[in-house]
Write a protein that holds these residues in place. Structure first.
Motif, PDB file in Angstrom:
ATOM      1  N   CYS A  79      37.221  35.305  17.167  1.00  0.00           N
ATOM      2  CA  CYS A  79      37.326  35.840  15.802  1.00  0.00           C
ATOM      3  C   CYS A  79      36.356  36.991  15.593  1.00  0.00           C
ATOM      4  O   CYS A  79      36.695  37.999  14.969  1.00  0.00           O
ATOM      5  CB  CYS A  79      37.072  34.736  14.776  1.00  0.00           C
ATOM      6  SG  CYS A  79      38.417  33.543  14.655  1.00  0.00           S
ATOM      7  N   VAL A  82      37.757  40.079  17.358  1.00  0.00           N
ATOM      8  CA  VAL A  82      38.885  40.642  16.618  1.00  0.00           C
ATOM      9  C   VAL A  82      38.391  41.346  15.351  1.00  0.00           C
ATOM     10  O   VAL A  82      38.803  42.477  15.053  1.00  0.00           O
ATOM     11  CB  VAL A  82      39.911  39.540  16.279  1.00  0.00           C
ATOM     12  CG1 VAL A  82      40.925  40.017  15.263  1.00  0.00           C
ATOM     13  CG2 VAL A  82      40.603  39.064  17.541  1.00  0.00           C
ATOM     14  N   LEU A  83      37.511  40.705  14.605  1.00  0.00           N
ATOM     15  CA  LEU A  83      36.997  41.319  13.378  1.00  0.00           C
ATOM     16  C   LEU A  83      36.183  42.575  13.675  1.00  0.00           C
ATOM     17  O   LEU A  83      36.293  43.575  12.962  1.00  0.00           O
ATOM     18  CB  LEU A  83      36.151  40.306  12.602  1.00  0.00           C
ATOM     19  CG  LEU A  83      36.929  39.203  11.890  1.00  0.00           C
ATOM     20  CD1 LEU A  83      35.972  38.201  11.262  1.00  0.00           C
ATOM     21  CD2 LEU A  83      37.843  39.794  10.835  1.00  0.00           C
ATOM     22  N   ARG A  85      36.494  44.605  16.211  1.00  0.00           N
ATOM     23  CA  ARG A  85      37.412  45.692  16.570  1.00  0.00           C
ATOM     24  C   ARG A  85      38.158  46.203  15.357  1.00  0.00           C
ATOM     25  O   ARG A  85      38.358  47.397  15.204  1.00  0.00           O
ATOM     26  CB  ARG A  85      38.391  45.217  17.628  1.00  0.00           C
ATOM     27  CG  ARG A  85      37.714  45.062  18.959  1.00  0.00           C
ATOM     28  CD  ARG A  85      38.657  45.191  20.075  1.00  0.00           C
ATOM     29  NE  ARG A  85      37.904  45.101  21.318  1.00  0.00           N
ATOM     30  CZ  ARG A  85      38.433  44.906  22.473  1.00  0.00           C
ATOM     31  NH1 ARG A  85      39.729  44.785  22.574  1.00  0.00           N
ATOM     32  NH2 ARG A  85      37.696  44.837  23.553  1.00  0.00           N
ATOM     33  N   ARG A  86      38.543  45.288  14.502  1.00  0.00           N
ATOM     34  CA  ARG A  86      39.277  45.703  13.302  1.00  0.00           C
ATOM     35  C   ARG A  86      38.400  46.552  12.393  1.00  0.00           C
ATOM     36  O   ARG A  86      38.870  47.483  11.754  1.00  0.00           O
ATOM     37  CB  ARG A  86      39.786  44.469  12.563  1.00  0.00           C
ATOM     38  CG  ARG A  86      40.627  44.815  11.368  1.00  0.00           C
ATOM     39  CD  ARG A  86      41.149  43.569  10.700  1.00  0.00           C
ATOM     40  NE  ARG A  86      41.774  43.916   9.446  1.00  0.00           N
ATOM     41  CZ  ARG A  86      43.049  43.755   9.191  1.00  0.00           C
ATOM     42  NH1 ARG A  86      43.822  43.240  10.091  1.00  0.00           N
ATOM     43  NH2 ARG A  86      43.546  44.102   8.034  1.00  0.00           N
ATOM     44  N   LEU A  87      37.113  46.213  12.333  1.00  0.00           N
ATOM     45  CA  LEU A  87      36.202  46.977  11.489  1.00  0.00           C
ATOM     46  C   LEU A  87      35.779  48.290  12.133  1.00  0.00           C
ATOM     47  O   LEU A  87      35.596  49.289  11.438  1.00  0.00           O
ATOM     48  CB  LEU A  87      34.960  46.138  11.160  1.00  0.00           C
ATOM     49  CG  LEU A  87      35.192  44.936  10.253  1.00  0.00           C
ATOM     50  CD1 LEU A  87      33.913  44.124  10.123  1.00  0.00           C
ATOM     51  CD2 LEU A  87      35.668  45.376   8.882  1.00  0.00           C
ATOM     52  N   THR A  88      35.610  48.308  13.451  1.00  0.00           N
ATOM     53  CA  THR A  88      35.083  49.508  14.097  1.00  0.00           C
ATOM     54  C   THR A  88      36.160  50.488  14.534  1.00  0.00           C
ATOM     55  O   THR A  88      35.869  51.675  14.677  1.00  0.00           O
ATOM     56  CB  THR A  88      34.220  49.142  15.317  1.00  0.00           C
ATOM     57  OG1 THR A  88      35.004  48.397  16.246  1.00  0.00           O
ATOM     58  CG2 THR A  88      32.998  48.359  14.910  1.00  0.00           C
ATOM     59  N   LEU A  89      37.391  50.044  14.740  1.00  0.00           N
ATOM     60  CA  LEU A  89      38.438  50.939  15.202  1.00  0.00           C
ATOM     61  C   LEU A  89      38.652  52.126  14.253  1.00  0.00           C
ATOM     62  O   LEU A  89      38.724  53.266  14.719  1.00  0.00           O
ATOM     63  CB  LEU A  89      39.744  50.175  15.439  1.00  0.00           C
ATOM     64  CG  LEU A  89      40.876  50.977  16.061  1.00  0.00           C
ATOM     65  CD1 LEU A  89      40.455  51.489  17.446  1.00  0.00           C
ATOM     66  CD2 LEU A  89      42.127  50.137  16.187  1.00  0.00           C
ATOM     67  N   PRO A  90      38.745  51.911  12.936  1.00  0.00           N
ATOM     68  CA  PRO A  90      38.876  53.076  12.054  1.00  0.00           C
ATOM     69  C   PRO A  90      37.674  54.021  12.146  1.00  0.00           C
ATOM     70  O   PRO A  90      37.841  55.238  12.095  1.00  0.00           O
ATOM     71  CB  PRO A  90      38.977  52.464  10.649  1.00  0.00           C
ATOM     72  CG  PRO A  90      39.395  51.065  10.855  1.00  0.00           C
ATOM     73  CD  PRO A  90      38.855  50.657  12.174  1.00  0.00           C
ATOM     74  N   ARG A  93      38.042  56.112  15.289  1.00  0.00           N
ATOM     75  CA  ARG A  93      39.055  57.157  15.068  1.00  0.00           C
ATOM     76  C   ARG A  93      38.498  58.285  14.200  1.00  0.00           C
ATOM     77  O   ARG A  93      38.792  59.456  14.441  1.00  0.00           O
ATOM     78  CB  ARG A  93      40.298  56.555  14.426  1.00  0.00           C
ATOM     79  CG  ARG A  93      41.088  55.704  15.392  1.00  0.00           C
ATOM     80  CD  ARG A  93      42.378  55.226  14.788  1.00  0.00           C
ATOM     81  NE  ARG A  93      43.105  54.394  15.739  1.00  0.00           N
ATOM     82  CZ  ARG A  93      43.896  53.408  15.387  1.00  0.00           C
ATOM     83  NH1 ARG A  93      44.071  53.113  14.127  1.00  0.00           N
ATOM     84  NH2 ARG A  93      44.524  52.711  16.308  1.00  0.00           N
ATOM     85  N   ALA A 113      44.037  53.338   6.247  1.00  0.00           N
ATOM     86  CA  ALA A 113      44.711  52.044   6.235  1.00  0.00           C
ATOM     87  C   ALA A 113      44.232  51.154   5.092  1.00  0.00           C
ATOM     88  O   ALA A 113      44.873  50.169   4.769  1.00  0.00           O
ATOM     89  CB  ALA A 113      44.490  51.333   7.570  1.00  0.00           C
ATOM     90  N   SER A 114      43.113  51.485   4.489  1.00  0.00           N
ATOM     91  CA  SER A 114      42.566  50.598   3.462  1.00  0.00           C
ATOM     92  C   SER A 114      42.067  51.424   2.274  1.00  0.00           C
ATOM     93  O   SER A 114      41.955  52.641   2.347  1.00  0.00           O
ATOM     94  CB  SER A 114      41.422  49.761   4.047  1.00  0.00           C
ATOM     95  OG  SER A 114      40.364  50.616   4.449  1.00  0.00           O
TER      96      SER A 114
END
Length: 188
Positions: A79, A82-83, A85-90, A93, A113-114
């Motif tokens: 978890c 996943v979290l 990566r979800r937070l750092t991917l944007p 980019r 995206a948010s």
């Protein structure tokens, strides 16, 4: 159980003892307890259980607890990955987009995206790219206009100065007229 232990149970107490069977050498847990009705002892209950069975059950519980802890750790770790990566991917980019902007690639845009702070930062990067492109285009147009506006008088001045240097004029009045044109074009 010893007579003292049976007497303690008859008095309303509970007795726990271990017992070793001489024939098999196996250990047993013996628990005795009084049965009461209306605060009177009406009988007693004895439980005899093999300690090896209890130890086996305890080992199984320990094994299951270990599996549960390891499973929980792996689940939590998954978890977190996943979290993260979800937070750092944007943000990664956005970093790539700003590096492209720094290189002059002003067509780059960041996906929003948010609607949170990260999305707001993406919108600011997009606004910056749009503003930089407008600034670049305006600067190019300005330089083209200035270049065009300078080219005409410079061409006049070059041509008339050549005429004057080479004395390609017929009359002195022409020389005066050419000098006036040079002066007005220089002023312009």
């Amino acid at each position: 159980l010893s007579p003292e232990a049976r007497e303690e149970i008859r008095a309303g107490g509970t007795v726990e003892r271990t017992y070793t069977d001489d024939a098999t050498g196996e250990n047993y847990l013996v628990v005795g307890r009084a049965l009461q009705a209306n605060e009177e002892v009406t009988g007693s209950l004895y439980l005899l259980s093999s300690q090896s069975a209890i130890e086996t059950d305890i080992q199984e519980i320990q094994r299951l607890m270990t599996l549960a802890v390891v499973g929980s750790f792996l689940l939590a770790f998954g978890c977190i990955i996943v979290l993260a990566r979800r937070l750092t991917l944007p943000l990664v980019r956005m970093e790539q987009a700003t590096r492209q902007l720094a290189k002059g690639e002003l067509e780059v845009r960041v996906e929003q995206a948010s609607q949170d702070e990260v999305g707001s930062l993406g919108a600011a990067i997009n606004d910056l790219a749009r503003d930089l492109k407008q600034y670049r285009d305006a600067r190019r147009a300005f330089l083209a206009d200035v270049s065009h506006e300078l080219r005409t008088p410079v061409t006049y001045m070059k041509g008339y100065s050549h005429i004057l240097q080479e004395k390609l004029y017929d009359h002195a009045e022409d020389q005066e007229a050419y000098l006036a044109i040079l002066s007005s074009e220089a002023e312009r």
